[in-house]
Design a protein around this motif. Structure first.
Motif, PDB file in Angstrom:
ATOM      1  N   ALA A  12       0.619  -1.293  -0.272  1.00 25.83           N
ATOM      2  CA  ALA A  12      -0.162   0.212   0.430  1.00 25.83           C
ATOM      3  C   ALA A  12       0.842   1.556  -0.056  1.00 25.83           C
ATOM      4  O   ALA A  12       1.631   1.172   0.735  1.00 25.83           O
ATOM      5  CB  ALA A  12      -0.983   0.113   1.263  1.00 25.83           C
ATOM      6  N   GLU A  13       0.674   2.414  -0.996  1.00 23.71           N
ATOM      7  CA  GLU A  13       0.905   3.683  -1.000  1.00 23.71           C
ATOM      8  C   GLU A  13       0.538   4.437   0.300  1.00 23.71           C
ATOM      9  O   GLU A  13       0.099   4.706   0.975  1.00 23.71           O
ATOM     10  CB  GLU A  13       0.393   4.557  -2.101  1.00 23.71           C
ATOM     11  CG  GLU A  13       1.315   3.129  -3.012  1.00 23.71           C
ATOM     12  CD  GLU A  13       2.943   3.147  -3.095  1.00 23.71           C
ATOM     13  OE1 GLU A  13       3.651   4.235  -3.085  1.00 23.71           O
ATOM     14  OE2 GLU A  13       3.596   2.057  -3.809  1.00 23.71           O
ATOM     15  N   GLU A  14       1.476   5.439   0.420  1.00 22.97           N
ATOM     16  CA  GLU A  14       0.968   6.519   1.711  1.00 22.97           C
ATOM     17  C   GLU A  14       0.225   7.124   1.355  1.00 22.97           C
ATOM     18  O   GLU A  14      -0.487   6.969   0.610  1.00 22.97           O
ATOM     19  CB  GLU A  14       2.425   7.956   2.019  1.00 22.97           C
ATOM     20  CG  GLU A  14       3.269   7.411   2.307  1.00 22.97           C
ATOM     21  CD  GLU A  14       4.258   8.294   1.886  1.00 22.97           C
ATOM     22  OE1 GLU A  14       4.016   9.615   1.892  1.00 22.97           O
ATOM     23  OE2 GLU A  14       5.578   8.318   1.652  1.00 22.97           O
ATOM     24  N   GLY A  15      -1.296   7.570   2.477  1.00 18.61           N
ATOM     25  CA  GLY A  15      -2.385   8.496   1.881  1.00 18.61           C
ATOM     26  C   GLY A  15      -3.553   7.386   1.510  1.00 18.61           C
ATOM     27  O   GLY A  15      -4.744   7.279   1.809  1.00 18.61           O
ATOM     28  N   GLU A  16      -3.345   5.772   1.077  1.00 14.41           N
ATOM     29  CA  GLU A  16      -4.403   5.029   1.397  1.00 14.41           C
ATOM     30  C   GLU A  16      -4.548   4.362   2.266  1.00 14.41           C
ATOM     31  O   GLU A  16      -4.181   3.972   3.454  1.00 14.41           O
ATOM     32  CB  GLU A  16      -3.461   3.379   0.495  1.00 14.41           C
ATOM     33  CG  GLU A  16      -3.728   4.280  -0.920  1.00 14.41           C
ATOM     34  CD  GLU A  16      -2.796   3.175  -2.454  1.00 14.41           C
ATOM     35  OE1 GLU A  16      -3.275   2.773  -3.758  1.00 14.41           O
ATOM     36  OE2 GLU A  16      -1.686   1.836  -1.885  1.00 14.41           O
ATOM     37  N   ARG A  17      -6.093   4.098   2.452  1.00 16.92           N
ATOM     38  CA  ARG A  17      -6.563   2.989   3.484  1.00 16.92           C
ATOM     39  C   ARG A  17      -6.533   1.662   2.642  1.00 16.92           C
ATOM     40  O   ARG A  17      -6.201   1.262   1.886  1.00 16.92           O
ATOM     41  CB  ARG A  17      -7.638   3.988   3.928  1.00 16.92           C
ATOM     42  CG  ARG A  17      -7.807   5.274   4.367  1.00 16.92           C
ATOM     43  CD  ARG A  17      -8.903   5.694   4.170  1.00 16.92           C
ATOM     44  NE  ARG A  17     -10.573   4.792   4.043  1.00 16.92           N
ATOM     45  CZ  ARG A  17     -11.343   5.198   4.019  1.00 16.92           C
ATOM     46  NH1 ARG A  17     -11.991   6.428   3.382  1.00 16.92           N
ATOM     47  NH2 ARG A  17     -12.187   4.353   3.562  1.00 16.92           N
ATOM     48  N   PHE A  18      -6.424   0.519   4.025  1.00 14.95           N
ATOM     49  CA  PHE A  18      -6.241  -0.636   3.404  1.00 14.95           C
ATOM     50  C   PHE A  18      -7.098  -1.160   4.874  1.00 14.95           C
ATOM     51  O   PHE A  18      -6.895  -1.194   5.713  1.00 14.95           O
ATOM     52  CB  PHE A  18      -4.928  -1.081   3.618  1.00 14.95           C
ATOM     53  CG  PHE A  18      -4.275  -2.498   3.424  1.00 14.95           C
ATOM     54  CD1 PHE A  18      -4.266  -2.984   2.744  1.00 14.95           C
ATOM     55  CD2 PHE A  18      -3.975  -3.115   4.555  1.00 14.95           C
ATOM     56  CE1 PHE A  18      -3.459  -3.841   2.355  1.00 14.95           C
ATOM     57  CE2 PHE A  18      -4.292  -4.689   4.346  1.00 14.95           C
ATOM     58  CZ  PHE A  18      -3.655  -4.607   3.080  1.00 14.95           C
ATOM     59  N   ARG A  19      -8.141  -1.813   4.110  1.00 15.76           N
ATOM     60  CA  ARG A  19      -9.069  -3.070   5.722  1.00 15.76           C
ATOM     61  C   ARG A  19      -8.305  -4.676   5.352  1.00 15.76           C
ATOM     62  O   ARG A  19      -7.736  -5.380   4.964  1.00 15.76           O
ATOM     63  CB  ARG A  19      -9.946  -3.492   5.132  1.00 15.76           C
ATOM     64  CG  ARG A  19     -10.842  -4.300   5.302  1.00 15.76           C
ATOM     65  CD  ARG A  19     -12.784  -4.300   5.171  1.00 15.76           C
ATOM     66  NE  ARG A  19     -13.134  -3.161   5.349  1.00 15.76           N
ATOM     67  CZ  ARG A  19     -13.148  -2.505   4.026  1.00 15.76           C
ATOM     68  NH1 ARG A  19     -13.537  -3.249   3.304  1.00 15.76           N
ATOM     69  NH2 ARG A  19     -14.135  -0.874   4.346  1.00 15.76           N
ATOM     70  N   ILE A  20      -7.996  -5.066   6.312  1.00 17.58           N
ATOM     71  CA  ILE A  20      -7.306  -6.484   7.024  1.00 17.58           C
ATOM     72  C   ILE A  20      -7.932  -7.679   6.631  1.00 17.58           C
ATOM     73  O   ILE A  20      -9.463  -7.568   7.433  1.00 17.58           O
ATOM     74  CB  ILE A  20      -6.767  -5.961   8.443  1.00 17.58           C
ATOM     75  CG1 ILE A  20      -5.193  -5.327   8.256  1.00 17.58           C
ATOM     76  CG2 ILE A  20      -5.502  -7.423   9.058  1.00 17.58           C
ATOM     77  CD1 ILE A  20      -5.301  -5.130   9.530  1.00 17.58           C
ATOM     78  N   GLU A  21      -7.682  -8.737   6.084  1.00 19.39           N
ATOM     79  CA  GLU A  21      -8.684  -9.059   6.227  1.00 19.39           C
ATOM     80  C   GLU A  21      -8.169 -10.574   6.890  1.00 19.39           C
ATOM     81  O   GLU A  21      -8.996 -11.520   7.351  1.00 19.39           O
ATOM     82  CB  GLU A  21      -9.141  -9.923   3.838  1.00 19.39           C
ATOM     83  CG  GLU A  21      -9.827  -9.271   3.769  1.00 19.39           C
ATOM     84  CD  GLU A  21     -11.000  -8.893   3.949  1.00 19.39           C
ATOM     85  OE1 GLU A  21     -11.293 -10.306   4.212  1.00 19.39           O
ATOM     86  OE2 GLU A  21     -11.653  -7.811   3.467  1.00 19.39           O
ATOM     87  N   GLN A  22      -6.785 -10.896   7.072  1.00 18.03           N
ATOM     88  CA  GLN A  22      -5.833 -12.330   7.768  1.00 18.03           C
ATOM     89  C   GLN A  22      -4.815 -12.101   8.001  1.00 18.03           C
ATOM     90  O   GLN A  22      -3.565 -11.555   7.173  1.00 18.03           O
ATOM     91  CB  GLN A  22      -6.098 -13.279   7.217  1.00 18.03           C
ATOM     92  CG  GLN A  22      -5.318 -13.674   5.348  1.00 18.03           C
ATOM     93  CD  GLN A  22      -5.946 -14.728   5.041  1.00 18.03           C
ATOM     94  OE1 GLN A  22      -5.273 -15.163   4.815  1.00 18.03           O
ATOM     95  NE2 GLN A  22      -6.644 -14.722   3.923  1.00 18.03           N
ATOM     96  N   LEU A  23      -4.316 -12.460   8.580  1.00 16.28           N
ATOM     97  CA  LEU A  23      -3.000 -12.460   9.308  1.00 16.28           C
ATOM     98  C   LEU A  23      -2.244 -13.350   8.766  1.00 16.28           C
ATOM     99  O   LEU A  23      -3.009 -14.816   9.298  1.00 16.28           O
ATOM    100  CB  LEU A  23      -2.082 -12.308  10.385  1.00 16.28           C
ATOM    101  CG  LEU A  23      -2.149 -10.526  11.252  1.00 16.28           C
ATOM    102  CD1 LEU A  23      -3.721  -9.906  10.261  1.00 16.28           C
ATOM    103  CD2 LEU A  23      -1.821 -10.437  12.228  1.00 16.28           C
ATOM    104  N   HIS A  24      -1.216 -13.707   7.795  1.00 15.35           N
ATOM    105  CA  HIS A  24      -0.602 -14.954   7.564  1.00 15.35           C
ATOM    106  C   HIS A  24       0.690 -14.967   8.340  1.00 15.35           C
ATOM    107  O   HIS A  24       1.451 -15.324   7.700  1.00 15.35           O
ATOM    108  CB  HIS A  24      -0.300 -15.307   5.988  1.00 15.35           C
ATOM    109  CG  HIS A  24       0.084 -16.553   5.850  1.00 15.35           C
ATOM    110  ND1 HIS A  24      -1.057 -17.800   5.777  1.00 15.35           N
ATOM    111  CD2 HIS A  24       0.994 -17.062   4.698  1.00 15.35           C
ATOM    112  CE1 HIS A  24      -0.021 -18.906   5.100  1.00 15.35           C
ATOM    113  NE2 HIS A  24       0.694 -18.329   4.941  1.00 15.35           N
TER     114      HIS A  24
END
Length: 86
Positions: A12-24
């Motif tokens: 992901a780039e600076e300023g982007e929002r991200f929704r976590i789905e899983q930790l592997h």
């Protein structure tokens, strides 16, 4: 194994929002640490700033700023949240 459509948080780039789905993560201690810091499935994260050399990166998680190294954020998978107003 993560789904093919999921991306790593480290991509992901600076300023982007991200929704976590899983930790592997195989390492249970590291997984517990990330979960304790707020990197939990369903959580929305904002990429705040990458350091000049690109590592670590600061993220906004639950109104807290947390820096992770690339090797840690590589284990976090989810999807970028698109802003349809832009």
């Amino acid at each position: 194994m993560p789904s093919a459509k999921l991306q790593r948080l480290s991509e992901a780039e600076e300023g982007e929002r991200f929704r976590i789905e899983q930790l592997h993560i195989e390492d249970k201690t590291m997984k517990r640490r990330l979960l304790d810091l707020g990197f939990v499935p369903g959580c929305e994260i904002t990429v705040l700033q990458k350091s000049p050399l690109g590592d670590p990166t600061a993220y906004r998680v639950s109104n807290t700023t947390i820096a992770l190294r690339k090797e840690e954020s590589d284990y976090i998978y989810g999807e970028r949240i698109r802003d349809d107003n832009k």
